[in-house]
Motif scaffolding. Structure first.
Motif, mmCIF file in Angstrom:
data_model
loop_
_atom_site.group_PDB
_atom_site.id
_atom_site.type_symbol
_atom_site.label_atom_id
_atom_site.label_comp_id
_atom_site.label_asym_id
_atom_site.label_seq_id
_atom_site.Cartn_x
_atom_site.Cartn_y
_atom_site.Cartn_z
ATOM 1 N N GLN A 19 -2.791 -8.187 8.978
ATOM 2 C CA GLN A 19 -2.904 -7.640 7.630
ATOM 3 C C GLN A 19 -3.801 -6.426 7.705
ATOM 4 O O GLN A 19 -4.817 -6.443 8.398
ATOM 5 C CB GLN A 19 -3.521 -8.699 6.698
ATOM 6 C CG GLN A 19 -3.907 -8.217 5.334
ATOM 7 C CD GLN A 19 -2.721 -7.940 4.442
ATOM 8 O OE1 GLN A 19 -1.789 -8.720 4.400
ATOM 9 N NE2 GLN A 19 -2.753 -6.836 3.729
ATOM 10 N N GLU A 20 -3.447 -5.376 7.010
ATOM 11 C CA GLU A 20 -4.322 -4.209 6.933
ATOM 12 C C GLU A 20 -5.652 -4.644 6.326
ATOM 13 O O GLU A 20 -5.693 -5.445 5.384
ATOM 14 C CB GLU A 20 -3.695 -3.112 6.067
ATOM 15 C CG GLU A 20 -2.462 -2.474 6.670
ATOM 16 C CD GLU A 20 -2.793 -1.654 7.898
ATOM 17 O OE1 GLU A 20 -3.860 -1.013 7.945
ATOM 18 O OE2 GLU A 20 -1.967 -1.664 8.839
ATOM 19 N N TRP A 21 -6.736 -4.141 6.869
ATOM 20 C CA TRP A 21 -8.074 -4.542 6.461
ATOM 21 C C TRP A 21 -8.287 -4.413 4.952
ATOM 22 O O TRP A 21 -8.796 -5.329 4.310
ATOM 23 C CB TRP A 21 -9.113 -3.704 7.221
ATOM 24 C CG TRP A 21 -10.504 -4.116 6.901
ATOM 25 C CD1 TRP A 21 -11.386 -3.476 6.086
ATOM 26 C CD2 TRP A 21 -11.193 -5.279 7.379
ATOM 27 N NE1 TRP A 21 -12.561 -4.164 6.016
ATOM 28 C CE2 TRP A 21 -12.467 -5.272 6.806
ATOM 29 C CE3 TRP A 21 -10.837 -6.323 8.207
ATOM 30 C CZ2 TRP A 21 -13.405 -6.274 7.052
ATOM 31 C CZ3 TRP A 21 -11.770 -7.325 8.456
ATOM 32 C CH2 TRP A 21 -13.035 -7.279 7.881
#
Length: 60
Positions: A19-21
């Motif tokens: 997941q993108e931060w």
């Protein structure tokens, strides 16, 4: 890996996803997944949105 150990102890299946931060907390709140296992600081803003475990990792 902490996530796999957690799910093994809970006797649950585990699917790890990337997941993108910037979207992690939002996706957790939206129930896209059940937990975040990452090196994330517990900030006052995050305390208002999600629960956190005791700290298990210390960064410098």
């Amino acid at each position: 890996m902490p996530a796999l150990a957690l799910y093994e102890r809970m006797k649950r299946e585990c699917e790890l996803v990337e997941q993108e931060w910037d979207g992690m907390v939002t996706a957790l709140v939206a129930k896209k997944y059940d937990a975040i296992v990452a090196s994330m600081l517990i900030t006052e803003d995050r305390k208002k949105r999600v629960d956190s475990s005791e700290r298990y990792y210390f960064s410098r």
